[in-house]
Design a protein around this motif. Structure first.
Motif: not given
Length: 627
Positions: A288-292, A301-313, A322-327, A377-381
């Motif tokens: 469970v992570r917070m959305v950036d 999210e639309t590909g017009r800019a790089p993902v901010p530091f500390g976040s992942e897409r 959807l871009v969410v925070k790493k923590q 809520i993210i599922l990793f496989e």
């Protein structure tokens, strides 16, 4: 004297009919098939997938003998193994364009060829074990040290939250192996931390010692608590393996604990070993992570800019980013239950989550501080994440109960609940033993087993007919019914038949005919003593019954002991052995006497019976041929 009422013959006819119906499915064999199931927990199998399967088979010039959809997987049945292999290649090419990230599992399988009218009566064949059907056998070693390390990481976080709540100022909390260390500047702080931890975590063994100018409080699991963690890790891994193996469509998988840190997995009928290993080795975790919510994240999210530091897409279920925070805030370890439901006010489908104590505490704090923001809520496989849902936090959520809602159908709520409950492996596992038994060897085992039972049955019948004449025929018919009922009961129970089970079946024939031998010899004894044929038959059955009952009960006790304390092949033998004893008591006594009564009971002035040569005490003989 020797006549059955009509209701007893009615029972015999009903039992005979049921025995035939439920034994028949075992003679139709199995057909080669290809099964398509979900390769990811977020991928659904639906009617659209069925159409894709049909289109792929049509494009390859293949036609399935039967195509079934059971809600979780699609099974295409074919007439020959060659068509099966061609169909697998065609479906693999159409449904899995990227082998490194498969959305679907395309596996070879075997399906029962039982006609639909028998299936409508819930008549199905016995499951065949690994030694008869072929398949794969794995021995998995669970990394118990990793399970304890994982528990220590969790305890470190719990202790950190606890000391923050108790306002105990410490100099840092870290994990050293499987021990959690709390640093403090003075002895008073150490004592305060010790009291708080001892009150909240009684399963921890606490020791403290000076470390230079500071003090260190060490917390380690007590031996009994460590054993409990290892046992729970093993049970969770077994449960997760069950969930994963369901994707392969194995009829009767064997997943059981062996020793304190090993799991045995047997998959009868599975021909694709590589696919089985891929499913067993799958790792799935929830976070469970917070959305950036920043503007840079929206552009990323639309590909017009790089993902901010500390976040992942990550992609969501609709393929959007959807871009969410790493923590992460919580993981699947903090989730104890997930059930579908409906909102009491809007009647929208919802997913109701239940968190453990630690998760409840963290979730309350996070939701209080982030009202109006989105939580993902993210599922990793296999190292790749996918957003299951990203609801808006409407208010502070306390009490450990969380409700997820928003544009979900009832089916999606059910699927999401299942996905969240699936969990992940509690500890890593490694395959330390692998054995593959091909279908050819399994067919050879079946052939040899059937030959042993068949020839044993034939030889017994020939001997009985020669030695006991007409009574031998009755005994042979009763023995045939016993074999029929044994197979029918095993089929109704959907038991797994193995080579030891076939050995028990052959043994059951020998034990069943022993009851008829006792009866026939009792009848002979009565004839030697000068009793009339009708009286001899009646006395023979009545006096043999007590001996038959005693011997069968004592043998049944041994079989139940094997069933209770045995495992693996021993249990397979014990199941068939115990059922064989029960069916033999019906067929050898009740059914055979019904045949004798039907043949001889109508004759009022019976002068002789065909039961073989009866030697008299004076050395003479009595003719024993059918009149």
């Amino acid at each position: 004297m020797n006549r059955y009422p009509v209701w007893k013959y009615a029972i015999i006819l009903v039992v005979l009919l049921v025995g035939v119906l439920y034994t028949l499915p075992n003679f139709f064999g199995e057909s080669p098939a290809v099964q398509v199931s979900s390769g990811k927990a977020t991928i659904k199998i639906d009617t659209g997938t069925v159409q894709r399967v049909q289109d792929a088979l049509g494009a390859a010039g293949l036609k399935a003998d039967a195509l079934t959809f059971d809600g979780n997987s699609i099974k295409a049945r074919f007439l020959t193994p060659d068509d099966q292999l061609k169909a697998k290649d065609a479906l693999q090419h159409a449904l899995v364009p990227d082998a490194s990230d498969p959305s679907y599992v395309v596996a070879l399988n075997l399906l029962s060829s039982t006609p639909s009218w028998l299936s409508a009566l819930h008549a199905a064949p016995m499951y065949l074990g690994l030694d008869l059907r072929g398949g794969v056998h794995f021995m998995l070693q669970v990394d118990m040290a990793a399970a304890l390390t994982k528990k220590a990481d969790s305890l470190a976080g719990d202790i950190r939250s606890l000391l923050r709540e108790k306002t105990v100022r410490h100099g840092g909390i870290s994990r050293n192996g499987q021990v959690v260390e709390v640093k403090a500047r003075d002895a008073q702080t150490v004592q305060a931390a010790r009291n708080a931890i001892a009150d909240q975590f009684p399963e921890l063994l606490l020791t403290d010692a000076p470390d230079g100018t500071e003090f260190v409080l060490r917390a380690a699991l007590k031996p009994e608590a460590a054993r409990k963690v290892q046992e729970m890790a093993l049970k969770q891994n077994i449960t997760t393996l069950h969930n994963r193996i369901n994707e392969l469509g194995v009829s009767e998988p064997v997943i059981q604990q062996q020793g304190v840190d090993r799991i045995v997995v047997q998959l009868p009928g599975v021909q694709d070993t590589a696919k089985a290993k891929d499913i067993l080795g799958r790792t799935a975790t929830l976070e469970v992570r917070m959305v950036d919510e920043s503007s840079d994240a929206r552009s990323a999210e639309t590909g017009r800019a790089p993902v901010p530091f500390g976040s992942e897409r990550y992609p969501d279920r609709n393929g959007q980013s959807l871009v969410v925070k790493k923590q992460f805030i919580l993981t699947g370890e903090n989730l104890t239950d997930a059930q579908p439901g409906f909102d009491s006010q809007t009647q929208e489908p919802t997913v109701n989550l239940t968190l453990d104590a630690k998760g409840s505490r963290i979730f309350r704090d996070v939701t209080r501080e982030n009202v109006g923001k989105r939580m993902a809520i993210i599922l990793f496989e296999k190292g790749k994440g996918e957003v299951v849902t990203a609801p808006v936090i409407r208010s502070e959520i306390s009490g450990g109960r969380v409700q997820i809602s928003g544009r979900m159908t009832a089916m999606e709520a059910t699927d999401t609940s299942l996905l969240l409950r699936a969990g992940s492996l509690a500890a890593p596992m490694e395959i330390i033993e692998e054995l593959t038994i091909g279908p050819t060897l399994g067919a050879e085992n079946i052939s040899k087993g059937l030959h042993s039972v068949t020839w044993g049955f034939v030889v017994i019948c020939v001997f009985m007919c020669v030695y006991y004449m007409m009574f031998g025929v009755f005994s042979s018919l009763a023995l045939g019914l016993n074999l029929l009922l044994l197979m029918a009961v095993l089929s109704m129970l959907q038991a797994t038949l193995t080579l030891p089970g076939i050995a028990a079946m052959a043994l059951a024939l020998g034990m069943a005919i022993d009851s008829n031998v006792l009866i026939n010899e009792r009848v002979r004894e009565e004839l030697r003593a000068g009793a009339a044929p009708q009286a001899a038959i009646h006395a023979g059955y009545d006096r043999a019954w007590a001996t038959i009952l005693d011997s069968n009960i004592s043998t049944l006790i041994v079989g139940l002991a094997l069933l209770a304390f045995g495992s693996g092949p021993v249990r397979g033998f014990a199941v068939v052995h115990c059922i064989g004893i029960l069916t033999s008591m019906f067929s050898a006594v009740f059914f055979s006497r019904g045949l004798v009564n039907l043949w001889y009971g109508r004759q009022k002035k019976l002068k002789s019976v065909a039961i073989g040569t009866v030697w008299r005490p004076d050395g003479g003989t009595a003719l024993s041929r059918a009149e």
